[in-house]
Design an enzyme around this catalytic site. Structure first.
Site, short mmCIF file in Angstrom:
data_model
loop_
_atom_site.label_atom_id
_atom_site.label_comp_id
_atom_site.label_asym_id
_atom_site.label_seq_id
_atom_site.Cartn_x
_atom_site.Cartn_y
_atom_site.Cartn_z
N ASP A 186 0.93 -1.08 0.15
CA ASP A 186 -0.15 -0.01 -0.06
C ASP A 186 0.78 1.19 -0.18
O ASP A 186 1.55 1.62 0.90
CB ASP A 186 -0.90 0.19 1.26
CG ASP A 186 -1.92 1.20 1.02
OD1 ASP A 186 -1.50 2.23 0.68
OD2 ASP A 186 -3.03 1.02 1.68
N HIS A 187 1.30 1.65 -1.22
CA HIS A 187 2.24 2.79 -1.34
C HIS A 187 1.99 3.98 -0.37
O HIS A 187 2.96 4.87 0.00
CB HIS A 187 2.48 3.13 -2.44
CG HIS A 187 1.63 4.27 -3.27
ND1 HIS A 187 0.17 3.91 -3.55
CD2 HIS A 187 1.55 5.66 -3.27
CE1 HIS A 187 -0.44 5.03 -4.08
NE2 HIS A 187 0.58 6.08 -3.94
N HIS A 249 -5.72 2.81 0.83
CA HIS A 249 -5.06 3.90 1.46
C HIS A 249 -5.88 4.67 2.58
O HIS A 249 -5.36 4.82 3.64
CB HIS A 249 -4.99 4.98 0.25
CG HIS A 249 -4.26 4.41 -0.74
ND1 HIS A 249 -3.30 3.44 -0.70
CD2 HIS A 249 -4.68 4.67 -2.20
CE1 HIS A 249 -3.04 3.19 -2.10
NE2 HIS A 249 -3.63 3.92 -2.86
C1 BG6 Z 1 -3.44 4.44 -6.29
C2 BG6 Z 1 -4.75 4.55 -7.51
O1 BG6 Z 1 -3.21 3.35 -5.39
O2 BG6 Z 1 -3.05 5.77 -5.92
C3 BG6 Z 1 -4.61 5.71 -8.32
O3 BG6 Z 1 -4.96 3.34 -7.77
C4 BG6 Z 1 -4.43 6.95 -7.32
O4 BG6 Z 1 -6.00 5.98 -8.88
C5 BG6 Z 1 -2.98 6.79 -6.78
O5 BG6 Z 1 -4.20 7.90 -8.40
C6 BG6 Z 1 -2.74 8.11 -5.83
O6 BG6 Z 1 -1.45 8.15 -5.31
P1 BG6 Z 1 -0.70 9.32 -4.93
O7 BG6 Z 1 0.64 8.81 -4.35
O8 BG6 Z 1 -0.20 10.04 -6.43
O9 BG6 Z 1 -1.57 10.16 -4.01
#
Ligand code: BG6
Length: 505
Positions: A186-187, A249
């Site tokens: 989960d980045h 997230h």
């Molecule tokens: C991803 C989603 O997990 O997170 C995307 O699949 C989204 O739709 C993205 O745009 C948002 O990540 P960040 O790091 O750009 O806020």
């Protein structure tokens, strides 16, 4: 934990499935490069990219270098140097069993040359339909059984499409890998300020005593995006904003904001507290979904002064799509600390700006003293800014300068990435670092994922039921012009209770 010069990392090989894809190019290679520059990769290390598109190792290395130059926060002079020497490439179709057998031999050979001792990380940066088949092939080729070293598997989201498919995927994984070997990405959990959340909560006597329903009026968690769906229309049509952002997230953020202090900083202790609070979420009935969950879809509009098209005009999207690109939700946590405090969550594409933040709104004081004379004062706010600015913002009341001054809100702002944005590590740097050193703390355990899906599932069910009830598949789907803060209904969600979304710019 992140100390420089403390590099006692085991040697290993990182095998990236989907190495010619967008995620690898934009995020994975630049992150590996930054770790390399900082001396945070094992001394004996290799990356094997698996893909179909490129024909040769030379072409792959060129692409890695281009990706680094384009997306790394660090590279300013176009030098990839020794970094590329650790990169190898194997071209095969993921359905091809012989490809996996070739890979197995290739890795064994690399072990001999690079002394990587059979330690392997399999990283699945591919579309979700490939997750199960890859895992099966890793087992069938006996790559898992015969490596001789330790094994880890990292899986990108989405982890399932709903509760049932998430369970199925997990069972398939668990047949081959132990829970200690599975790293679910989960980045968001690799982002600097999300790492900082626990520290801010549990390392300050200032905040923790107030962190409960006696002092907090409501909590707002927003992940706003100014981008549309871009080239991901086909995926997004199947997912929608709820699946894309909530069971991962947003719910992880809720868990970190609301959990009890863990007994220590071990992975298990942290995960146990997160699961506990997720389990305390008040379940959503069909009525609650109708009342407390708002969805929307963007139409054409203006973002940053530029005209942009509506969702239904995006590539890969049906002209009559009912997919939501925005969701706002009110939820409650039924435990001693949080009973009665509404948590408002929202996320959307094509909002006026890209920003993610947690806003803690404290309760108003009794209506005496200044309140009598000056009317309602602005509330105290604590804002944890996740991106693009990373920091903390505190709003409190003070007297304006001079005699008879009014009472005005003043703002204290701490920004940790404003002066040197390139110093702030990308989420994937932290994720890779922990993956390589075998620390699972920031990777959700299966029960966290299962519980978050269990919470979200009734919303999916209620929407399906509503669609079926109309017969024609037409259900109310509020729209919002691109470049606005979502549909009107999202504001009503708070305004009906005398509250509003805080815009923290
Ligand atoms: C991803 C989603 O997990 O997170 C995307 O699949 C989204 O739709 C993205 O745009 C948002 O990540 P960040 O790091 O750009 O806020």
């Amino acid at each position: 934990m992140w100390a420089m010069g403390e590099n006692r990392l085991d040697p290993c090989i990182l095998v990236i499935f989907g190495a010619t894809g967008d995620l690898a190019r934009r995020k994975l290679f630049p992150a590996l490069y930054n770790l390399y520059l900082e001396g945070r990769l094992p001394e004996r290390f290799g990356v094997v990219g698996i893909g179909r598109r490129l024909a040769s190792e030379a072409a792959f290395r060129d692409e890695v270098c281009r990706a680094v130059k384009e997306f790394s926060r660090k590279v300013k002079i176009g030098v990839c140097g020794d970094f590329l020497e650790s990169f190898y490439y194997q071209q095969f179709d993921l359905g091809e069993a012989a490809g996996f057998l070739r890979l197995k031999e290739f890795l064994a050979n690399m072990d001999r040359i690079r002394e990587t001792r059979g330690n392997r990380i399999f990283y699945l940066a591919v579309a979700p339909e490939h997750f199960g088949p890859i895992v099966d092939q890793l087992a069938a080729s006996r790559m898992v059984a015969e490596g001789g070293g330790w094994l880890r598997i990292a899986i990108e989201k989405p982890f399932g499409h709903d509760l049932a498919s998430a369970r199925e995927l997990n069972q398939r994984l668990a047949r081959v890998f132990a829970e200690e070997e599975i790293y679910r990405i989960d980045h968001y959990l690799g982002k600097e300020m999300i790492q900082n959340l626990m520290v801010i909560r549990f390392a300050n006597s200032l905040f923790e005593p107030l962190w409960n329903n006696r002092h907090i009026d409501n909590i707002q968690i927003s992940i706003n995006e100014s981008q549309g769906v871009g080239t991901r229309g086909r995926y997004y049509e199947q997912a929608g904003a709820l699946r894309d952002m909530f069971p991962n997230h947003l719910m992880q953020l809720v868990a970190l904001v609301a959990m009890e202090p863990p007994v220590d900083l071990r992975t298990k202790s942290i995960r146990d507290e997160k699961v506990k609070v997720i389990r305390a979420l008040q379940g959503l009935t069909q009525d609650a979904v109708a009342r407390d969950v708002v969805r929307g879809q963007y139409t054409g509009g203006n973002v940053d002064g530029e005209a942009v098209r509506g969702y239904r005009e995006e590539e890969g999207v049906s002209a009559s799509s009912r997919t939501e690109t925005f969701v706002a939700m009110r939820l409650f946590i039924n435990n001693f600390r949080w009973a009665g405090v509404p948590f408002y969550l929202r996320t959307g594409k094509r909002m006026p700006e890209r920003s993610a933040a947690v806003v803690i709104q404290f309760r108003a004081l009794p209506g005496t003293l200044y309140f009598k004379e000056f009317g309602a004062l602005e509330p105290n706010l604590l804002v944890l800014k996740i991106q693009p600015e990373e920091g903390v913002f505190l709003q409190f009341n003070a007297k304006e300068l001079g005699p008879g001054g009014r009472i005005v809100p003043v703002k204290m702002n701490y920004c940790q990435n404003c002066d040197y944005p390139e110093d702030s590590p990308e989420a994937y740097e932290r994720l890779f670092f922990d993956l390589i050193r075998g620390d699972q703390s920031i990777f959700p355990r299966w029960d966290e994922i299962e519980q978050t899906w269990a919470f979200v599932q009734p919303v999916l069910d209620a929407w399906t039921a509503a669609r079926e009830a109309t017969g024609e598949g037409e259900v109310a789907l509020p729209i919002y012009p691109a470049g606005t803060w979502g549909p009107r209904e999202a504001c009503d969600l708070l305004e009906r209770e005398g509250r509003n979304w805080w815009l923290v710019l």
